[in-house]
Every structure is written in C-alpha cells, then in structure tokens.
Design a protein around this motif. Structure first.
Motif, PDB file in Angstrom:
ATOM      1  N   ALA A  72      -4.680   3.314   7.865  1.00 29.82           N
ATOM      2  CA  ALA A  72      -5.492   3.015   6.996  1.00 29.82           C
ATOM      3  C   ALA A  72      -6.064   4.666   6.099  1.00 29.82           C
ATOM      4  CB  ALA A  72      -6.694   2.799   8.093  1.00 29.82           C
ATOM      5  N   VAL A  73      -6.020   5.261   6.093  1.00 24.75           N
ATOM      6  CA  VAL A  73      -6.303   6.410   5.476  1.00 24.75           C
ATOM      7  C   VAL A  73      -5.332   6.210   4.381  1.00 24.75           C
ATOM      8  CG1 VAL A  73      -6.047   8.689   4.747  1.00 24.75           C
ATOM      9  CG2 VAL A  73      -6.960   8.028   7.128  1.00 24.75           C
ATOM     10  N   GLN A  74      -4.283   5.898   3.728  1.00 22.81           N
ATOM     11  CA  GLN A  74      -3.321   5.569   2.949  1.00 22.81           C
ATOM     12  C   GLN A  74      -3.773   4.645   2.232  1.00 22.81           C
ATOM     13  OE1 GLN A  74       0.270   7.508   1.872  1.00 22.81           O
ATOM     14  NE2 GLN A  74      -0.143   8.948   3.541  1.00 22.81           N
ATOM     15  N   ALA A  75      -3.745   3.703   2.817  1.00 21.88           N
ATOM     16  CA  ALA A  75      -4.117   2.350   2.158  1.00 21.88           C
ATOM     17  C   ALA A  75      -6.072   2.312   1.362  1.00 21.88           C
ATOM     18  CB  ALA A  75      -4.509   1.042   3.547  1.00 21.88           C
ATOM     19  N   ALA A  76      -6.476   3.358   2.176  1.00 21.66           N
ATOM     20  CA  ALA A  76      -7.788   3.133   1.792  1.00 21.66           C
ATOM     21  C   ALA A  76      -8.019   4.541   0.731  1.00 21.66           C
ATOM     22  CB  ALA A  76      -9.007   4.256   2.967  1.00 21.66           C
ATOM     23  N   ILE A  77      -7.461   5.217   0.756  1.00 19.65           N
ATOM     24  CA  ILE A  77      -7.474   6.240  -0.777  1.00 19.65           C
ATOM     25  C   ILE A  77      -6.380   5.585  -1.146  1.00 19.65           C
ATOM     26  CG2 ILE A  77      -6.042   8.186  -1.182  1.00 19.65           C
ATOM     27  CD1 ILE A  77      -7.953   9.016   0.438  1.00 19.65           C
ATOM     28  N   LEU A 123      -4.585  13.766   7.467  1.00 23.79           N
ATOM     29  CA  LEU A 123      -4.051  13.246   6.978  1.00 23.79           C
ATOM     30  C   LEU A 123      -4.487  12.735   6.085  1.00 23.79           C
ATOM     31  CD1 LEU A 123      -4.118  10.595  10.075  1.00 23.79           C
ATOM     32  CD2 LEU A 123      -2.441  11.881   8.635  1.00 23.79           C
ATOM     33  N   VAL A 124      -6.065  12.586   5.772  1.00 26.92           N
ATOM     34  CA  VAL A 124      -7.064  12.104   4.371  1.00 26.92           C
ATOM     35  C   VAL A 124      -6.535  13.501   3.697  1.00 26.92           C
ATOM     36  CG1 VAL A 124      -9.066  12.500   3.228  1.00 26.92           C
ATOM     37  CG2 VAL A 124      -8.733  11.682   6.084  1.00 26.92           C
ATOM     38  N   ALA A 125      -5.733  14.625   3.412  1.00 23.13           N
ATOM     39  CA  ALA A 125      -5.688  15.619   2.147  1.00 23.13           C
ATOM     40  C   ALA A 125      -4.521  14.967   1.483  1.00 23.13           C
ATOM     41  CB  ALA A 125      -5.260  17.122   2.689  1.00 23.13           C
ATOM     42  N   GLN A 126      -3.279  14.706   2.686  1.00 22.31           N
ATOM     43  CA  GLN A 126      -2.069  13.869   2.509  1.00 22.31           C
ATOM     44  C   GLN A 126      -1.748  13.033   1.742  1.00 22.31           C
ATOM     45  OE1 GLN A 126       0.793  13.029   5.505  1.00 22.31           O
ATOM     46  NE2 GLN A 126       1.844  14.807   5.134  1.00 22.31           N
ATOM     47  N   ALA A 127      -2.868  12.279   1.375  1.00 22.94           N
ATOM     48  CA  ALA A 127      -3.104  10.562   0.885  1.00 22.94           C
ATOM     49  C   ALA A 127      -3.955  11.231  -0.468  1.00 22.94           C
ATOM     50  CB  ALA A 127      -4.010  10.245   2.240  1.00 22.94           C
ATOM     51  N   ALA A 128      -4.664  12.313  -0.084  1.00 19.89           N
ATOM     52  CA  ALA A 128      -5.194  11.895  -2.037  1.00 19.89           C
ATOM     53  C   ALA A 128      -4.424  12.793  -2.491  1.00 19.89           C
ATOM     54  CB  ALA A 128      -6.295  12.878  -1.451  1.00 19.89           C
ATOM     55  N   LEU A 129      -3.557  14.059  -1.958  1.00 16.70           N
ATOM     56  CA  LEU A 129      -2.654  15.526  -2.993  1.00 16.70           C
ATOM     57  C   LEU A 129      -1.448  14.246  -3.770  1.00 16.70           C
ATOM     58  CD1 LEU A 129      -1.570  17.856  -0.332  1.00 16.70           C
ATOM     59  CD2 LEU A 129      -3.507  17.862  -2.226  1.00 16.70           C
ATOM     60  N   PRO A 130      -1.293  13.838  -3.841  1.00 16.10           N
ATOM     61  CA  PRO A 130      -0.185  13.069  -5.204  1.00 16.10           C
ATOM     62  C   PRO A 130      -1.515  12.822  -6.326  1.00 16.10           C
ATOM     63  CG  PRO A 130       0.391  11.611  -3.093  1.00 16.10           C
ATOM     64  CD  PRO A 130      -0.550  12.683  -2.783  1.00 16.10           C
ATOM     65  N   GLY A 131      -2.391  11.946  -6.057  1.00 17.02           N
ATOM     66  CA  GLY A 131      -3.065  11.794  -7.270  1.00 17.02           C
ATOM     67  C   GLY A 131      -3.676  13.210  -7.847  1.00 17.02           C
ATOM     68  N   MET A 132      -4.067  13.929  -7.080  1.00 14.71           N
ATOM     69  CA  MET A 132      -4.366  15.464  -7.266  1.00 14.71           C
ATOM     70  C   MET A 132      -3.404  16.242  -8.269  1.00 14.71           C
ATOM     71  SD  MET A 132      -7.451  16.625  -4.569  1.00 14.71           S
ATOM     72  CE  MET A 132      -8.652  16.108  -3.606  1.00 14.71           C
ATOM     73  N   LYS A 133      -1.868  16.038  -7.496  1.00 15.13           N
ATOM     74  CA  LYS A 133      -1.210  16.596  -8.187  1.00 15.13           C
ATOM     75  C   LYS A 133      -0.942  16.652  -9.619  1.00 15.13           C
ATOM     76  CE  LYS A 133       1.874  18.663  -4.863  1.00 15.13           C
ATOM     77  NZ  LYS A 133       3.422  18.942  -3.838  1.00 15.13           N
ATOM     78  N   ALA A 134      -1.336  14.779  -9.756  1.00 19.74           N
ATOM     79  CA  ALA A 134      -0.662  13.928 -10.983  1.00 19.74           C
ATOM     80  C   ALA A 134      -1.436  14.850 -11.899  1.00 19.74           C
ATOM     81  CB  ALA A 134      -0.313  13.070 -10.768  1.00 19.74           C
ATOM     82  N   ARG A 135      -2.720  14.733 -12.025  1.00 17.48           N
ATOM     83  CA  ARG A 135      -4.053  15.463 -12.783  1.00 17.48           C
ATOM     84  C   ARG A 135      -4.108  17.369 -12.907  1.00 17.48           C
ATOM     85  NH1 ARG A 135      -5.952  11.514  -9.409  1.00 17.48           N
ATOM     86  NH2 ARG A 135      -7.016  12.594  -8.089  1.00 17.48           N
ATOM     87  N   GLY A 136      -3.201  17.458 -12.252  1.00 20.99           N
ATOM     88  CA  GLY A 136      -3.174  19.227 -12.188  1.00 20.99           C
ATOM     89  C   GLY A 136      -4.674  19.369 -11.414  1.00 20.99           C
TER      90      GLY A 136
END
Ligand code: GCO
Length: 254
Positions: A72-77, A123-136
């Motif tokens: 649910a977290v992955q889908a929501a993010i 879980l929420v951090a792990q789901a949000a990190l790819p986008g944050m990393k892509a934006r630096g």
C-alpha cells in the motif's frame, strides 16, 4: 545563502495527519507554502483536516493508506509522484501507543507498535527515496520521542520502537548524505494529544509531568510545527542525522 523557511513549490507528505501532532505539522508545512499531503486511514477525518488547513489558506491533498502495509505504501507513493511530480518532504509521524506491564504485554500489541512506529517509517522512506535520489534532494523527518532516550514503566515496546527511530534516522542520514537527502528526527516530550488523553486526565500523572518539566507545562501540538518547517527548509541545509527534543526541557534535567 538566504535563511529561507519558505516551502513554496515543495510537496510534503505527513503520515498520521488527521489529528494531533501530524495535523499540526501538516498545517505548519502548508502555512510555509508546501502542498501538504495528509495521510491516514480515515478518509472522513482527513477530509475534515484538509478543509481546516485550506480554510487557513493552505494547499492540501489526501492519501488514504496503511503505513505498515508495504504494498500500500509503494502504491501510494507512486500515485502521489504521478499526481504531483515529486515528494520533497516526508514526515513519518503516524504512531500508536499501548500501555501494559511488560510481563503482561500481548505479543500482538508489540507487533502493532513496532509495525506502525518503526517499520512504517522505514517503508515510507524506502518508497520515497528513489524519487528523491533521482532529483538529488529530499528531506525525511521522523517523529521520535522523549522515549528515544528515556524509559518509563508500561510502555516498553513504544520505547524500543522510538529508540529504533532515532537510530533509523542516523542510519539513513549516514547512507544518504552523499545524495543530498537529509534525514532528521523530532523528539516530542509530553504533548497534549489524544494519544496521551489517559495521562492528561490522570491528576497524579499530570502533576508529575508539570513537576518534571522545567517549563512546568505540557506542550501543544502546534509547538512541533516550527521545528518541522525548519528541518524541511533550506535553512537546515547542513543538518542531518540529528534528533531535536521538543520537550519543555524535560530531557535535560534530573
Ligand atoms: C507515555 C506517553 C509518552 C509520550 C511521548 C513522550 O505513555 O509516557 O505516551 O510516550 O506520548 O512519546 O515523548
């Protein structure tokens, strides 16, 4: 560099935002200009919270999902990033409290406390990190507790979870430092929230809190908004891995 607390153009997700600390922090971030996404599991309560913040001039969205459910977290993010383009700030606030003597503490209560208070921020951090990393860039703020540092009878699982939140914060900050993503924690003291209703209404406990706190009072949820805005903003651009106690001084006195 300007000392900017302005969050205009930023998207912030606050978990457990329908009431209490989460609502106060969400309102503070919205007042600072962020489009603030309120998470919770009760759509009606979230709608009321959104109406209140928007009546105050804030911009909001809502995301109903169980922070302890990985899928649910992955889908929501993913949905939020599709809708808003980015999640710049995550505030891992959702938390529960159960109180029993440790010898009688039900395992299912332990599991629920760890799942919501410690696993969910991961879980929420792990789901949000790819986008944050892509934006630096990105900011994660975990809500720790006075109990990240101290103990008190009948809340051993909560204490263990909140101790873990402090170390989760340090671990994430250490690994993510090179990416430009900052991770900090806010450790509230005794705050006037519904989670603490039983304590607030207990005359003996209320007297203990007031006597044990240098400022001689409970905190108000709104007194957590300022530090959240600060940590989310560029004014905190070189602060990561820290846990800031907002507790009326309780953590520094005997
Ligand atoms: C308790 C309270 C505390 C506060 C807060 C203090 O039972 O002692 O629930 O845990 O909620 O976490 O920081």
């Amino acid at each position: 560099m300007p000392l900017s607390l302005d969050l205009s153009g930023r998207v912030a997700l606050v978990t457990g935002a329908a009431r209490g600390l989460g609502f106060a922090i969400a309102r503070g971030l919205a007042r600072a200009g962020a489009l603030t996404v309120l998470n919770g599991r009760d759509a009606k309560a979230l709608a009321a919270a959104r109406t209140s913040i928007e009546g105050d001039g804030g911009r909001t969205d809502a995301a109903v999902f169980d922070v302890a459910d990985r899928d649910a977290v992955q889908a929501a993010i993913a949905d939020l990033e599709a809708r808003h383009g980015a999640i710049d700030v995550v505030v891992n606030n959702a938390g529960i409290q159960r109180r029993h003597p440790v010898t009688e503490f039900p395992l299912e209560d332990w599991d629920a406390i760890i799942a919501t208070n410690l696993t969910a921020p991961f879980l929420v951090a792990q789901a949000a990190l790819p986008g944050m990393k892509a934006r630096g860039r990105g900011v994660i703020i975990n809500i720790a507790s006075l109990m990240s540092e101290f103990g008190r009878p009948t809340i051993v699982p909560y204490t263990a979870a909140k101790g873990g939140v402090r170390q989760l914060t340090r671990g994430l900050a250490t690994e993510l430092g090179p990416t430009g993503i900052r991770v900090n924690a806010i450790a509230p003291g005794y705050i006037l929230t519904e989670m603490n209703r039983a304590l607030i209404d207990n005359k003996e406990f209320d007297t203990w809190v007031r006597g044990r706190t240098p400022m001689r009072r409970w905190g108000d949820p709104d007194e957590l908004a300022g530090i959240a805005v600060f940590l989310a903003s560029d004014a905190a651009s070189y602060i990561t891995g820290q846990t800031i106690f907002v507790d009326g001084g309780m953590s520094v006195c005997v």
